[in-house]
Design a protein around this motif. Structure first.
Motif: not given
Length: 349
Positions: A58-72
């Motif tokens: 789960a932590p890795a999924l969240l990190a990759r899903g948010l990667r490169g998103r300037p506005d979370p």
């Protein structure tokens, strides 16, 4: 049984009972029990490590899903919707294992294209569906091959449910900060280090305030120490000139070697003996490729923005914010050289 497995089994069983209870009442699908959802949300708010216990990746999924998103903020809403669909897929297989329409997931249209693929990388989607027994047979669909046992499907659905709740918790944190105040990397790091939600918000607020202050009175890495120390916030606020020759008291030599500021203890007017050359280290919070945002001149360490140890240094030690990318890269370069020299593998060893 390890603690993580016990928690996964405990919550998976409770989730399973909720599914079956709602099914008997004529409601089928993802978890809709407000009591169970609120209990799990409350515990996740206080113990973010619980998420990894319920779903290891789960932590890795969240990190990759948010990667490169300037506005979370918008990205978190998209991730929450994606995790709800994955939860629904697991719940449907648990409740209706005989229904043929659940045997194939189309990957070229529908919810997969419009909701799942914009939120998570394709490889993560394939792995997530793989936990439910789906395999990719061709480029256009995932086919159910070997459905896991019912308890495993319920535990997987519970894991996706917990991911959805975590996205909503993180979105709440973002809403409590000024717009554009935090990036996804700082958000996840603060959530991991701070623990409960209130401490996470406080850490991010403090980080934002410190960065604003640094932007107002930042120091150029190439600039010499000013005539008045107070002009640069104190003696430690002025960083060492990178290319000064330590053998030249006036710093006139432009030698690209190990050339940090001289820190001799001799009396004024005396020539120093062997100068003390401070050796900096990268704190463990800095992963490969990451840039530092704070330099503690007391500990002689560089820290990432949301590092708890770095926050403690800001409160108790002397140091400086590294406000520009150029400053960050130069300090990183200098520290890597220091670490090489300390290992005895540098050209000056």
């Amino acid at each position: 049984m390890c603690a993580g497995s016990a928690l996964r089994q405990e919550y998976g069983q409770e989730y399973r009972r909720c599914l079956e209870r709602e099914f008997r009442r004529g409601r089928a699908g993802a978890c809709s029990d407000p009591s169970f959802g609120e209990r799990l949300r409350r515990r996740l708010r206080e113990e973010p490590a619980l998420l990894g216990a319920l779903q290891a990746d789960a932590p890795a999924l969240l990190a990759r899903g948010l990667r490169g998103r300037p506005d979370p903020g918008p990205a978190l809403r998209g991730l929450a919707g994606a995790f709800r669909l994955l939860e629904l897929a697991a719940a449907n297989l648990y409740l209706f294992p005989w229904r043929k329409e659940f045997g194939t997931v189309q990957t070229f249209s529908g919810a997969y294209v419009h909701l799942l693929r914009p939120a998570l990388p394709e490889a993560d989607l394939v792995r997530s569906f793989g936990r439910l027994g789906y395999e990719r047979r061709d480029p256009h669909r995932l086919t159910l091959s070997r459905p896991p046992p019912g308890p495993e499907l319920a535990a997987a659905a519970c894991g996706f449910f917990a991911c959805r709740l975590e996205c909503e918790i993180l979105a709440e944190v973002v809403l409590r900060l000024p717009p554009g105040r935090t990036c996804a990397e700082d958000l996840l790091e603060a959530r991991r280090l701070a623990g409960d939600v209130e401490a996470c918000v406080e850490m991010l607020q403090q980080l934002g305030t410190q960065r604003e202050a640094a932007a107002d009175c930042g120091v150029d890495l190439y600039r010499e120490t000013p005539a008045k120390p107070e002009d640069a916030g104190g003696e430690d606020a002025a960083p060492p000139a990178l290319w000064r020759d330590p053998g030249s008291p006036r710093g006139a030599g432009d030698v690209p070697g190990r050339s940090w500021d001289c820190c001799g203890d001799g009396e004024p007017g005396q020539e120093p003996e062997a100068p003390e050359l401070p050796c900096y280290q990268l704190h463990s919070c800095l992963r490969r490729g990451a840039l530092p945002s704070y330099c503690c001149t007391t500990c002689q360490q560089l820290h990432a923005g949301a590092c708890a140890a770095g926050q403690a240094c800001r409160n108790r030690h002397r140091g400086q914010e590294l406000r520009s990318e150029r400053q960050q890269r130069l300090w990183l370069q200098r520290t890597e050289v220091d670490m090489l020299l300390a290992d005895g593998s540098g050209p000056w060893s």
